[in-house]
Design a protein around this motif. Structure first.
Motif, short mmCIF file in Angstrom:
data_model
loop_
_atom_site.label_atom_id
_atom_site.label_comp_id
_atom_site.label_asym_id
_atom_site.label_seq_id
_atom_site.Cartn_x
_atom_site.Cartn_y
_atom_site.Cartn_z
N PHE A 98 9.10 -24.26 13.38
CA PHE A 98 10.38 -24.98 13.34
C PHE A 98 10.69 -25.42 11.91
CE2 PHE A 98 10.04 -25.73 18.02
CZ PHE A 98 11.32 -25.33 18.37
N HIS A 99 9.69 -25.90 11.19
CA HIS A 99 9.87 -26.32 9.79
C HIS A 99 10.33 -25.15 8.94
CE1 HIS A 99 8.49 -27.20 5.66
NE2 HIS A 99 8.96 -28.40 5.94
N ASP A 100 9.67 -24.01 9.08
CA ASP A 100 10.06 -22.81 8.32
C ASP A 100 11.48 -22.36 8.66
OD1 ASP A 100 7.51 -22.88 7.21
OD2 ASP A 100 6.75 -21.17 8.38
N ALA A 101 11.83 -22.46 9.94
CA ALA A 101 13.20 -22.10 10.35
C ALA A 101 14.21 -23.04 9.72
CB ALA A 101 13.32 -22.12 11.87
N ALA A 102 13.89 -24.34 9.67
CA ALA A 102 14.79 -25.31 9.05
C ALA A 102 15.01 -24.96 7.57
CB ALA A 102 14.24 -26.72 9.19
N ALA A 103 13.95 -24.56 6.89
CA ALA A 103 14.08 -24.18 5.48
C ALA A 103 14.95 -22.93 5.34
CB ALA A 103 12.70 -23.94 4.88
N ALA A 104 14.78 -21.97 6.22
CA ALA A 104 15.59 -20.75 6.17
C ALA A 104 17.06 -21.06 6.42
CB ALA A 104 15.08 -19.73 7.19
N TRP A 105 17.34 -21.93 7.39
CA TRP A 105 18.72 -22.30 7.66
C TRP A 105 19.31 -23.11 6.50
CZ3 TRP A 105 21.75 -19.96 10.85
CH2 TRP A 105 21.23 -19.36 12.00
N ALA A 106 18.51 -23.96 5.88
CA ALA A 106 18.99 -24.75 4.74
C ALA A 106 19.45 -23.84 3.61
CB ALA A 106 17.91 -25.71 4.26
N ASP A 107 18.75 -22.74 3.41
CA ASP A 107 19.14 -21.77 2.39
C ASP A 107 20.51 -21.18 2.67
OD1 ASP A 107 16.76 -22.17 1.05
OD2 ASP A 107 15.81 -20.32 1.79
N GLN A 108 20.94 -21.22 3.94
CA GLN A 108 22.25 -20.71 4.34
C GLN A 108 23.28 -21.82 4.49
OE1 GLN A 108 22.07 -17.83 7.63
NE2 GLN A 108 19.86 -17.73 7.30
N GLY A 109 22.88 -23.05 4.17
CA GLY A 109 23.79 -24.17 4.27
C GLY A 109 23.99 -24.68 5.69
#
Length: 135
Positions: A98-109
């Motif tokens: 979940f943490h890694d997914a949050a980082a990936a989504w953050a990169d997309q704004g």
């Protein structure tokens, strides 16, 4: 896409416009295994049929969510204490994904957040176990 009805195990408010917040609560009471945890997450987030019920597939689905477009995702995992006791490495690995997914989504704004509660109250703690190897 229409909103789904809440159930005791989970609730989701999916949207079709991509401008809304998808808020999902996944109750983990009685959840004591990786298989059960993945099944509950998949049901709550309406994962597609190709979901492989393993850690890599969870990561793939959490970083896609094209079937559940939104401007923000809020996932709450409740009643985590039994899973933490029964399979601490499973909970730790899931939270890492979940943490890694949050980082990936953050990169997309896109805001993607996960809140963990032990027995109905947000404790904000991280799991005590070291994440298990992804299988």
């Amino acid at each position: 896409m229409s909103a789904s009805s809440p159930t005791p195990a989970n609730s989701a408010t999916p949207t079709g416009s991509g401008s809304e917040i998808v808020a999902v609560t996944i109750a983990l009471d009685g959840c004591d295994s990786k298989a059960e945890l993945l099944a509950r997450i998949a049901a709550a987030l309406h994962f597609p049929g190709w979901f492989g019920h393993n850690w890599d597939a969870l990561a793939d689905c959490l970083t896609d969510l094209s079937w559940l477009p939104a401007s923000a995702y809020r996932i709450t995992l409740t009643q985590a204490a039994p899973l933490r006791r029964a399979a601490p490495e499973t909970l730790a690995t899931a939270l890492e994904i979940f943490h890694d997914a949050a980082a990936a989504w953050a990169d997309q704004g896109v805001d993607f957040s996960v809140c963990l509660t032990e027995d109905g109250a947000d404790d904000g703690t991280a799991p005590s176990a070291t994440p298990a190897a992804r299988q």
